[in-house]
Scaffold this active site. Sequence first.
Site, mmCIF file in Angstrom:
data_model
loop_
_atom_site.group_PDB
_atom_site.id
_atom_site.type_symbol
_atom_site.label_atom_id
_atom_site.label_comp_id
_atom_site.label_asym_id
_atom_site.label_seq_id
_atom_site.Cartn_x
_atom_site.Cartn_y
_atom_site.Cartn_z
ATOM 1 N N LYS A 9 -26.162 1.068 22.152
ATOM 2 C CA LYS A 9 -26.699 0.220 23.172
ATOM 3 C C LYS A 9 -28.343 0.031 22.977
ATOM 4 C CE LYS A 9 -27.445 -0.843 28.252
ATOM 5 N NZ LYS A 9 -28.611 -1.234 27.779
ATOM 6 N N LYS A 14 -31.948 4.401 19.461
ATOM 7 C CA LYS A 14 -31.360 4.430 18.234
ATOM 8 C C LYS A 14 -32.583 4.598 17.163
ATOM 9 C CE LYS A 14 -29.506 0.213 18.671
ATOM 10 N NZ LYS A 14 -29.756 0.185 19.895
ATOM 11 N N LYS A 40 -34.419 -7.351 16.571
ATOM 12 C CA LYS A 40 -35.739 -7.052 17.201
ATOM 13 C C LYS A 40 -36.690 -6.485 15.835
ATOM 14 C CE LYS A 40 -34.955 -3.853 20.386
ATOM 15 N NZ LYS A 40 -35.704 -2.791 20.922
ATOM 16 N N ASP A 126 -24.636 -3.730 21.197
ATOM 17 C CA ASP A 126 -24.201 -4.025 22.519
ATOM 18 C C ASP A 126 -23.071 -4.997 22.487
ATOM 19 O OD1 ASP A 126 -27.168 -3.216 22.629
ATOM 20 O OD2 ASP A 126 -26.845 -4.213 24.641
HETATM 21 P P1 ADP Z 1 -33.124 1.244 20.375
HETATM 22 O O1 ADP Z 1 -33.779 1.452 19.197
HETATM 23 O O2 ADP Z 1 -31.826 1.716 20.833
HETATM 24 O O3 ADP Z 1 -33.456 -0.141 21.135
HETATM 25 P P2 ADP Z 1 -35.710 2.582 20.981
HETATM 26 O O4 ADP Z 1 -35.682 3.868 19.894
HETATM 27 O O5 ADP Z 1 -36.732 1.720 20.741
HETATM 28 O O6 ADP Z 1 -34.380 2.133 21.373
HETATM 29 O O7 ADP Z 1 -36.182 3.660 22.259
HETATM 30 C C1 ADP Z 1 -36.232 2.825 23.617
HETATM 31 C C2 ADP Z 1 -37.331 3.546 24.209
HETATM 32 O O8 ADP Z 1 -36.765 4.926 24.820
HETATM 33 C C3 ADP Z 1 -38.592 3.788 23.534
HETATM 34 O O9 ADP Z 1 -39.623 3.386 24.338
HETATM 35 C C4 ADP Z 1 -38.480 5.195 23.051
HETATM 36 O O10 ADP Z 1 -39.926 6.010 23.284
HETATM 37 C C5 ADP Z 1 -37.781 5.905 24.481
HETATM 38 N N1 ADP Z 1 -36.927 6.855 23.888
HETATM 39 C C6 ADP Z 1 -36.089 7.252 22.995
HETATM 40 N N2 ADP Z 1 -35.582 8.480 23.137
HETATM 41 C C7 ADP Z 1 -36.313 9.119 23.953
HETATM 42 C C8 ADP Z 1 -36.452 10.585 24.487
HETATM 43 N N3 ADP Z 1 -35.707 11.523 23.769
HETATM 44 N N4 ADP Z 1 -37.105 10.979 25.406
HETATM 45 C C9 ADP Z 1 -38.076 9.948 25.976
HETATM 46 N N5 ADP Z 1 -38.063 8.624 25.402
HETATM 47 C C10 ADP Z 1 -37.287 8.268 24.435
HETATM 48 MG MG MG Z 2 -34.176 -0.287 17.928
#
Ligand code: ADP
Ligand code: MG
Length: 251
Positions: A9, A14, A40, A126
């Site tokens: 999601k 990710k 994104k 998603d």
């Molecule tokens: P996605 O790629 O799935 O959209 P992101 O990797 O960009 O998600 O992460 C979304 C947010 O969650 C970011 O602000 C990231 O720093 C935070 N985040 C991800 N994994 C962790 C974790 N294990 N602990 C704390 N924050 C996390």
């Molecule tokens: Mg991402």
Amino acid sequence: MRRIAIYGKGGIGKSTTTSNLSAALVSRGYAVMQIGCDPKADSTRLHTGGKRIPTVLDQLRANQDLALEDLVKQSESGVYCVESGGPLPGVGCAGRGVITAFEQLDELGAYEIIRPDFVLYDVLGDVVCGGFAMPLRGGYAQQVLVVTSGEMMSLYAASNIMTALKNFKSRNYAQFAGLVVNRRDVADEEAIIRRFCEEEQANVVGDIPRSPEVQICDEQGKLCARRFPKSPASLAYQRLADYVESLPEAK
Ligand code: ADP
Ligand code: MG
Ligand code: SF4
């Protein structure tokens, strides 16, 4: 070469997980290519100090005559970074855009020239529509890791991705290679995940704690695996790298 897609999601972690996994693999001497497949286009920002690299689709729109160096940027962390990008808002199919980016990489001989040991596709999950399922069907990704927390919406997305993979099973498409739990510390998270695994017959292959170090690194555009190598999250990324290293080489 092992080609692994990381689905989940939006906002589940990710890109953070994929980037730290890439860094862990690079530190073991592997050549790693990380391909962001999310409109994104921020998959690789932790490799580049928070700066975004130009996307394949943006560059294609501006210039049809591209060279490999325009699309693939090697970060200071050593990872070969690519962002597919997306269509202009309201125009075209995002999933189709991802495939156009893959075709462009193929055409320029990216895999033959860079010869990555691992290609990690960071894919938005998603909607597992025909478009976003393309990396699973087009012979691109061979194995799939699904990132989830114990939150309902992320489990819902995880379940949809796994259903798509089950539907593809008989056709030799990409295979489910395990669940990566990225914890949100919601109530009963452990039990919720255990139940989900029983129902879906899934195995947990990575378990990343909710971590203040990851959040500090996010703000600074840095990799937790490098900035805080001994933190609990970084040790968990290393264990995930152990697992990914053990996956069989695709034919
Ligand atoms: P996605 O790629 O799935 O959209 P992101 O990797 O960009 O998600 O992460 C979304 C947010 O969650 C970011 O602000 C990231 O720093 C935070 N985040 C991800 N994994 C962790 C974790 N294990 N602990 C704390 N924050 C996390
Ligand atoms: Mg991402
Ligand atoms: Fe969007 Fe998926 Fe439809 Fe493409 S196939 S337009 S990505 S919903």
